[in-house]
Design an enzyme around this catalytic site. Structure first.
Site, PDB file in Angstrom:
ATOM      1  N   ASP A 106       4.176-114.365  47.433  1.00  0.00           N
ATOM      2  CA  ASP A 106       4.802-114.558  48.744  1.00  0.00           C
ATOM      3  C   ASP A 106       5.062-113.229  49.443  1.00  0.00           C
ATOM      4  O   ASP A 106       4.921-112.154  48.856  1.00  0.00           O
ATOM      5  CB  ASP A 106       6.105-115.373  48.628  1.00  0.00           C
ATOM      6  CG  ASP A 106       6.964-114.929  47.448  1.00  0.00           C
ATOM      7  OD1 ASP A 106       6.870-113.755  47.048  1.00  0.00           O
ATOM      8  OD2 ASP A 106       7.725-115.767  46.932  1.00  0.00           O
ATOM      9  N   ASN A 123      18.068-122.094  42.644  1.00  0.00           N
ATOM     10  CA  ASN A 123      17.915-123.479  43.121  1.00  0.00           C
ATOM     11  C   ASN A 123      16.608-124.120  42.636  1.00  0.00           C
ATOM     12  O   ASN A 123      16.215-125.173  43.116  1.00  0.00           O
ATOM     13  CB  ASN A 123      17.967-123.522  44.656  1.00  0.00           C
ATOM     14  CG  ASN A 123      16.826-122.743  45.307  1.00  0.00           C
ATOM     15  OD1 ASN A 123      16.006-122.133  44.618  1.00  0.00           O
ATOM     16  ND2 ASN A 123      16.769-122.779  46.625  1.00  0.00           N
ATOM     17  N   HIS A 152      13.566-122.842  42.980  1.00  0.00           N
ATOM     18  CA  HIS A 152      12.320-122.551  43.711  1.00  0.00           C
ATOM     19  C   HIS A 152      11.388-121.686  42.868  1.00  0.00           C
ATOM     20  O   HIS A 152      11.819-120.932  41.997  1.00  0.00           O
ATOM     21  CB  HIS A 152      12.584-121.949  45.101  1.00  0.00           C
ATOM     22  CG  HIS A 152      13.078-120.543  45.135  1.00  0.00           C
ATOM     23  ND1 HIS A 152      13.825-120.040  46.183  1.00  0.00           N
ATOM     24  CD2 HIS A 152      12.927-119.510  44.273  1.00  0.00           C
ATOM     25  CE1 HIS A 152      14.093-118.771  45.950  1.00  0.00           C
ATOM     26  NE2 HIS A 152      13.568-118.427  44.798  1.00  0.00           N
ATOM     27  N   GLU A 163      10.928-123.934  48.397  1.00  0.00           N
ATOM     28  CA  GLU A 163      12.333-124.324  48.306  1.00  0.00           C
ATOM     29  C   GLU A 163      12.448-125.820  48.005  1.00  0.00           C
ATOM     30  O   GLU A 163      11.452-126.566  48.143  1.00  0.00           O
ATOM     31  CB  GLU A 163      13.018-124.003  49.644  1.00  0.00           C
ATOM     32  CG  GLU A 163      13.000-122.521  50.017  1.00  0.00           C
ATOM     33  CD  GLU A 163      14.036-121.681  49.275  1.00  0.00           C
ATOM     34  OE1 GLU A 163      14.299-121.951  48.084  1.00  0.00           O
ATOM     35  OE2 GLU A 163      14.567-120.746  49.897  1.00  0.00           O
TER      36      GLU A 163
END
Ligand code: PGA
Length: 237
Positions: A67, A129, A131, A136
């Protein structure tokens, strides 16, 4: 999915760097998928040490990062291009033309990876979380490389780690390989270090099927994945 615990992050990073160095040495050409963030920093230090002391050559390695923030200047400190250059690329004999990052026209990145033979080994971190990359919660199992919105939690975590707590300085969007793009990798090593990741690692170990609210659960469907973590990240298992 194999789970392997090491006492410390350094021991884990050394182990993974040895795996990577061995693959680099024994393959004429190898495509590595790389991650940014705090997790792979020790691994990259170990790889740089290996290059210095064992002379492992990166001349035939191509890299594909997961990313990049959307809209950042690639020379700025915020950018993952700069992160990779500083942490790894400029310290080894990798040809910069063989380093690749997702571009805003995401689908081109997936095509490029395919046309160059696919990713042989993908290194992944995991967000608190769940990801992976910047996929996400809510991400689609079939997602390819695309522009994504970062959640307020991810913005806060990254502000604290990399922007001196200044949430307004963290880009709000990124370009991320998708979950389906990641699943195309022939082999995956997911790394997790520190108590903050204990909950995510426990959830990953319990996962049996993909649930969009915990994107890393897609990995239960991968045939060749190892999760490597330190004692603290394994403390909720
Ligand atoms: P971190 O990020 O390595 O900075 O913990 C991992 C991730 O968000 O995927």
């Amino acid at each position: 999915m194999k789970f392997i615990e090491f006492k410390t992050e350094l021991e884990a990073a050394k182990h993974v760097s040895e795996i990577i160095a061995k693959k680099i040495k024994s393959n004429h050409k190898i495509n590595l998928g790389l991650a940014t963030g705090s997790t792979p920093i020790t691994l990259y230090k170990c790889l740089v040490e290996d290059h210095k002391h064992n002379h492992t050559s990166w001349a035939n390695v191509s890299t594909f990062n997961l990313d990049e923030y959307y809209g950042v200047d690639y020379k700025s400190d915020a950018s993952y291009h700069k992160f990779m250059l500083d942490q790894l690329f400029k310290h080894v004999d990798l040809k910069l033309e063989n380093t690749h990052f997702p571009e805003p026209k995401g689908a081109d990145f997936d095509k490029l990876i395919k046309s160059l033979g696919g990713i042989d080994l993908q290194i992944l971190g995991i967000g608190v979380n769940g990801h992976v990359g910047f996929n996400e919660p809510g991400s689609d199992a079939h997602s390819l490389t695309r522009i994504v919105d970062l959640t307020p939690l991810t913005i806060k975590v990254n502000a604290d780690k990399f922007f001196a707590g200044k949430m307004n300085e963290v880009p709000k969007q990124a370009i991320s390989m998708g979950l389906a793009s990641i699943m195309e990798s022939k082999e995956i090593i997911l790394l997790a270090f520190g108590k903050d990741k204990a909950d995510a690692i426990a959830k990953l170990k319990k996962a049996t099927t993909f649930k969009a609210d915990f994107p890393a659960s897609i990995l239960v469907n991968h045939k060749n994945i190892t999760v490597i973590y330190d004692k603290a990240a394994g403390s909720d298992l």
